[in-house]
Design a protein around this motif. Structure first.
Motif, PDB file in Angstrom:
ATOM      1  N   THR A 142       0.858  -1.266   0.000  1.00 41.40           N
ATOM      2  CA  THR A 142      -0.238  -0.048  -0.074  1.00 41.40           C
ATOM      3  C   THR A 142       0.852   1.494   0.091  1.00 41.40           C
ATOM      4  O   THR A 142       0.148   2.376  -0.189  1.00 41.40           O
ATOM      5  CB  THR A 142      -0.991   0.069   1.277  1.00 41.40           C
ATOM      6  N   LEU A 143       2.112   1.128   0.164  1.00 41.54           N
ATOM      7  CA  LEU A 143       3.154   2.194   0.281  1.00 41.54           C
ATOM      8  C   LEU A 143       3.095   2.826  -1.017  1.00 41.54           C
ATOM      9  O   LEU A 143       3.363   4.409  -1.182  1.00 41.54           O
ATOM     10  CB  LEU A 143       4.358   1.928   0.567  1.00 41.54           C
ATOM     11  N   PHE A 144       2.630   2.339  -2.071  1.00 44.20           N
ATOM     12  CA  PHE A 144       2.503   2.846  -3.567  1.00 44.20           C
ATOM     13  C   PHE A 144       1.381   3.807  -3.861  1.00 44.20           C
ATOM     14  O   PHE A 144       1.164   4.585  -4.924  1.00 44.20           O
ATOM     15  CB  PHE A 144       2.624   1.782  -4.734  1.00 44.20           C
ATOM     16  N   ASN A 145       0.305   3.772  -3.032  1.00 43.81           N
ATOM     17  CA  ASN A 145      -0.799   4.426  -2.990  1.00 43.81           C
ATOM     18  C   ASN A 145      -1.001   5.253  -1.770  1.00 43.81           C
ATOM     19  O   ASN A 145      -1.236   4.650  -0.618  1.00 43.81           O
ATOM     20  CB  ASN A 145      -2.004   3.884  -3.313  1.00 43.81           C
ATOM     21  N   ARG A 146      -0.770   6.653  -1.808  1.00 42.39           N
ATOM     22  CA  ARG A 146      -0.850   7.342  -0.332  1.00 42.39           C
ATOM     23  C   ARG A 146      -2.037   7.372   0.364  1.00 42.39           C
ATOM     24  O   ARG A 146      -2.201   6.986   1.419  1.00 42.39           O
ATOM     25  CB  ARG A 146      -0.512   8.884  -0.868  1.00 42.39           C
ATOM     26  N   ARG A 147      -3.438   7.312  -0.322  1.00 43.64           N
ATOM     27  CA  ARG A 147      -4.483   7.570   0.354  1.00 43.64           C
ATOM     28  C   ARG A 147      -4.955   5.844   1.050  1.00 43.64           C
ATOM     29  O   ARG A 147      -5.303   5.697   2.070  1.00 43.64           O
ATOM     30  CB  ARG A 147      -5.771   7.666  -0.690  1.00 43.64           C
ATOM     31  N   VAL A 148      -4.502   4.892   0.291  1.00 43.41           N
ATOM     32  CA  VAL A 148      -4.805   3.418   0.760  1.00 43.41           C
ATOM     33  C   VAL A 148      -3.904   3.298   2.111  1.00 43.41           C
ATOM     34  O   VAL A 148      -4.248   2.837   3.028  1.00 43.41           O
ATOM     35  CB  VAL A 148      -4.532   2.454  -0.067  1.00 43.41           C
ATOM     36  N   LYS A 149      -2.577   3.798   1.665  1.00 47.19           N
ATOM     37  CA  LYS A 149      -1.682   3.677   2.962  1.00 47.19           C
ATOM     38  C   LYS A 149      -1.992   4.295   4.214  1.00 47.19           C
ATOM     39  O   LYS A 149      -2.159   3.792   5.330  1.00 47.19           O
ATOM     40  CB  LYS A 149      -0.376   4.015   2.405  1.00 47.19           C
ATOM     41  N   ASN A 150      -2.597   5.537   3.941  1.00 46.59           N
ATOM     42  CA  ASN A 150      -3.140   6.164   5.104  1.00 46.59           C
ATOM     43  C   ASN A 150      -4.014   5.609   5.881  1.00 46.59           C
ATOM     44  O   ASN A 150      -4.430   5.652   7.171  1.00 46.59           O
ATOM     45  CB  ASN A 150      -3.430   7.717   4.864  1.00 46.59           C
ATOM     46  N   VAL A 151      -5.031   5.249   5.145  1.00 41.69           N
ATOM     47  CA  VAL A 151      -6.382   4.598   5.634  1.00 41.69           C
ATOM     48  C   VAL A 151      -5.896   3.386   6.462  1.00 41.69           C
ATOM     49  O   VAL A 151      -6.231   3.045   7.491  1.00 41.69           O
ATOM     50  CB  VAL A 151      -7.271   4.077   4.540  1.00 41.69           C
ATOM     51  N   LEU A 152      -5.171   2.679   5.838  1.00 42.24           N
ATOM     52  CA  LEU A 152      -4.711   1.160   6.327  1.00 42.24           C
ATOM     53  C   LEU A 152      -3.888   1.617   7.691  1.00 42.24           C
ATOM     54  O   LEU A 152      -3.963   0.746   8.683  1.00 42.24           O
ATOM     55  CB  LEU A 152      -3.845   0.337   5.500  1.00 42.24           C
ATOM     56  N   LEU A 153      -2.926   2.595   7.669  1.00 40.98           N
ATOM     57  CA  LEU A 153      -2.010   3.084   8.654  1.00 40.98           C
ATOM     58  C   LEU A 153      -2.904   3.217   9.905  1.00 40.98           C
ATOM     59  O   LEU A 153      -2.677   3.136  11.108  1.00 40.98           O
ATOM     60  CB  LEU A 153      -1.254   4.115   8.171  1.00 40.98           C
ATOM     61  N   ALA A 154      -4.203   3.923   9.894  1.00 43.70           N
ATOM     62  CA  ALA A 154      -4.886   4.584  10.574  1.00 43.70           C
ATOM     63  C   ALA A 154      -5.551   3.143  11.580  1.00 43.70           C
ATOM     64  O   ALA A 154      -5.782   3.147  12.591  1.00 43.70           O
ATOM     65  CB  ALA A 154      -6.097   5.219  10.262  1.00 43.70           C
ATOM     66  N   PHE A 155      -6.007   2.130  10.540  1.00 39.69           N
ATOM     67  CA  PHE A 155      -6.546   1.044  11.074  1.00 39.69           C
ATOM     68  C   PHE A 155      -5.550   0.366  11.955  1.00 39.69           C
ATOM     69  O   PHE A 155      -5.936  -0.234  13.035  1.00 39.69           O
ATOM     70  CB  PHE A 155      -7.124  -0.024  10.050  1.00 39.69           C
ATOM     71  N   MET A 156      -4.252   0.209  11.483  1.00 39.32           N
ATOM     72  CA  MET A 156      -3.017  -0.681  12.233  1.00 39.32           C
ATOM     73  C   MET A 156      -2.948  -0.040  13.654  1.00 39.32           C
ATOM     74  O   MET A 156      -2.795  -0.569  14.435  1.00 39.32           O
ATOM     75  CB  MET A 156      -1.940  -0.725  11.514  1.00 39.32           C
ATOM     76  N   ILE A 157      -2.843   1.547  13.589  1.00 44.01           N
ATOM     77  CA  ILE A 157      -2.598   2.166  14.810  1.00 44.01           C
ATOM     78  C   ILE A 157      -3.826   1.924  15.909  1.00 44.01           C
ATOM     79  O   ILE A 157      -3.599   1.728  17.071  1.00 44.01           O
ATOM     80  CB  ILE A 157      -2.333   3.621  14.671  1.00 44.01           C
ATOM     81  N   MET A 158      -4.993   1.866  15.339  1.00 44.60           N
ATOM     82  CA  MET A 158      -5.950   1.708  16.078  1.00 44.60           C
ATOM     83  C   MET A 158      -6.165   0.119  16.726  1.00 44.60           C
ATOM     84  O   MET A 158      -6.501   0.094  17.774  1.00 44.60           O
ATOM     85  CB  MET A 158      -7.403   1.881  15.437  1.00 44.60           C
ATOM     86  N   GLU A 159      -5.839  -0.804  15.719  1.00 48.04           N
ATOM     87  CA  GLU A 159      -5.563  -1.997  16.100  1.00 48.04           C
ATOM     88  C   GLU A 159      -4.576  -2.266  17.504  1.00 48.04           C
ATOM     89  O   GLU A 159      -4.753  -2.929  18.510  1.00 48.04           O
ATOM     90  CB  GLU A 159      -4.955  -3.089  15.146  1.00 48.04           C
ATOM     91  N   HIS A 160      -3.459  -1.528  17.177  1.00 48.97           N
ATOM     92  CA  HIS A 160      -2.328  -1.612  18.600  1.00 48.97           C
ATOM     93  C   HIS A 160      -3.008  -0.818  19.598  1.00 48.97           C
ATOM     94  O   HIS A 160      -2.634  -1.392  20.670  1.00 48.97           O
ATOM     95  CB  HIS A 160      -1.032  -0.762  17.940  1.00 48.97           C
ATOM     96  N   ALA A 161      -3.790   0.069  19.664  1.00 43.95           N
ATOM     97  CA  ALA A 161      -4.347   0.670  20.688  1.00 43.95           C
ATOM     98  C   ALA A 161      -5.341  -0.463  21.530  1.00 43.95           C
ATOM     99  O   ALA A 161      -5.324  -0.306  22.531  1.00 43.95           O
ATOM    100  CB  ALA A 161      -5.033   1.950  20.394  1.00 43.95           C
ATOM    101  N   VAL A 162      -6.083  -1.093  20.416  1.00 42.85           N
ATOM    102  CA  VAL A 162      -7.051  -2.162  21.165  1.00 42.85           C
ATOM    103  C   VAL A 162      -6.227  -3.138  21.806  1.00 42.85           C
ATOM    104  O   VAL A 162      -6.346  -3.539  22.994  1.00 42.85           O
ATOM    105  CB  VAL A 162      -7.673  -2.673  20.162  1.00 42.85           C
ATOM    106  N   ILE A 163      -5.220  -3.667  21.280  1.00 36.72           N
ATOM    107  CA  ILE A 163      -4.149  -4.661  21.746  1.00 36.72           C
ATOM    108  C   ILE A 163      -3.470  -4.073  23.073  1.00 36.72           C
ATOM    109  O   ILE A 163      -3.405  -4.965  24.187  1.00 36.72           O
ATOM    110  CB  ILE A 163      -2.957  -4.808  20.934  1.00 36.72           C
TER     111      ILE A 163
END
Length: 413
Positions: free
Chosen positions: A315-336
């Protein structure tokens, strides 16, 4: 051919002219400094069991292991209780100073020393986040992580303002700190404490000598050419280290995702259910039961976790998709951090993810933090701005003035 040459020259200029990602590296510095600081403070009552003489991994066992693998850890230089307490307290202090961005070039090295001293002393203490912290503490040494959001950046602005007014700023703390640390490094080398793996001793000596060369180039050279050359080298090293940090984060997620695919529990969509019901990873049993009550939810989280980790490097090749996925991953780590009781692992991973955050978002975040700090100041507090020189318009900021004659450099961050 001309188009290729122009593209190549632009790429070289981009890598050499400036240290890329100053806001991202500042967040990494703050994130890992805060993670290690909070961990050391939380475990302060249990420090003897974790890294001291009361732990199951005794001093003799650690000494035998280090003699085999050559790992660097000053904690094994002496089995004295005073020495252990001093190293632990210094690790706390260095983490705090790195968090504030005070003498970041030196503090990044000392931060690495503190991390390696404790982690290599008891290699079996950790939850996965310690491995990320271990690697990132080494990478931070090669970055110029104090260019923004640091005491060094504030000191550089004040020094630039002083030079614009025709003053000659002096740095007394830097040479004193350099001399004291150099003396200690010489003593450790002569005593044979740096024997073993050569990487860390060579790194310590290289940084120490580079600081001396930087000072001499700024204050003793007749022209500014040596300083420009050293600045280009520092930018190249910084940008290379930033690329390594990005590759390391992608490698962590890619390997984690592909290893999960091979597990039968991840294949049938039930893997997330089991850690929620382990006593060690269940600080909130009622919350864990609520999250695992629905089979569909467990399956979606299981497959979603694998999909995000495997797909993230692409997803690093698409900035918008990367930002959305990055937000979900940060939220997942907060839940963990909350559900599984792994706050420091989550903080370490969020700090590593910060290298991919957009610069515009980080600037807005910094502006919001600055406004919040301004509201917390007592009313009536007035900080005078430096008076601009006579040949400069009154509305122009003197901080952005050119360096003083003679090429006196600001602090290296």
């Amino acid at each position: 051919m001309n188009r290729f040459s122009l593209t190549l020259s632009r790429a070289i200029a981009r890598v050499t002219d400036a240290a890329l990602g100053p806001h991202q590296t500042a967040v990494i510095r703050i994130g890992f400094g805060l993670t290690w600081l909070l961990f050391l403070l939380r475990e302060f009552p249990h420090r003897q069991e974790l890294y001291g003489p009361d732990g199951p991994w005794g001093w003799d066992l650690a000494d035998q292991l280090v003699a085999t693998n050559g790992a660097f850890t000053p904690l094994l230089w002496s089995d004295s209780q005073v020495w252990f307490e001093a190293v632990y307290v210094l690790a706390v202090l260095w983490s705090f100073l790195l968090l504030l961005g005070w003498r970041t070039r030196t503090m990044s090295v000392l931060f690495m020393v503190g991390v390696l001293a404790l982690q290599n002393r008891s290699v079996f203490m950790g939850d996965g986040g310690d491995n990320v912290l271990h690697l990132m503490s080494i990478y931070l040494v090669f970055t110029r992580c104090g260019q923004v959001w640091s005491l060094d950046a504030r000191r550089a602005r004040r020094a630039a303002g002083a030079r614009a007014r025709g003053e000659w700023p002096r740095d007394r703390a830097g040479p004193v700190l350099w001399g004291v640390l150099g003396f200690l490094l010489i003593l450790a080398t002569m005593a044979g404490r740096l024997d073993g793996d050569r990487f860390i001793p060579v790194l310590l000596w290289t940084v120490w000598l580079a600081q001396a060369l930087w000072w001499l180039a700024g204050r003793r050279a007749g022209t500014g050419q040596p300083r420009i050359l050293l600045d280009v080298v520092a930018n190249v090293v910084h940008n290379g280290a930033l690329l390594v940090i990005m590759a390391e984060a992608c490698l962590i997620y890619a390997t984690a995702g592909w290893y999960k695919i091979q597990g039968s529990r991840w294949q049938d969509g039930t893997a997330v259910y089991y850690p929620l019901h382990l006593e060690y990873f269940s600080p909130w049993p009622a919350l864990a039961d609520l999250l695992s009550a629905g089979g569909t939810m467990v399956m979606l989280v299981t497959y979603g976790t694998v999909a995000m980790q495997v797909a993230f490097p692409f997803t690093l090749f698409n900035r918008r998709v990367k930002n959305v996925l990055l937000a979900f991953m940060i939220m997942e780590h907060a839940v963990i951090a909350v559900v599984l009781g792994l706050p420091f692992f989550s903080l370490a991973m969020i700090a590593a993810d910060a290298v991919f955050l957009p610069t515009a978002f980080l600037r807005r975040l910094g502006n919001l933090a600055a406004r919040a700090c301004g509201r917390l100041r007592p009313r009536g507090t007035w900080v005078p701005r430096p008076r601009p020189p006579a040949d400069r318009p009154a509305g122009e900021d003197p901080v952005e003035a050119a360096p003083a004659p003679g090429g006196v450099p600001g602090p290296r961050t």
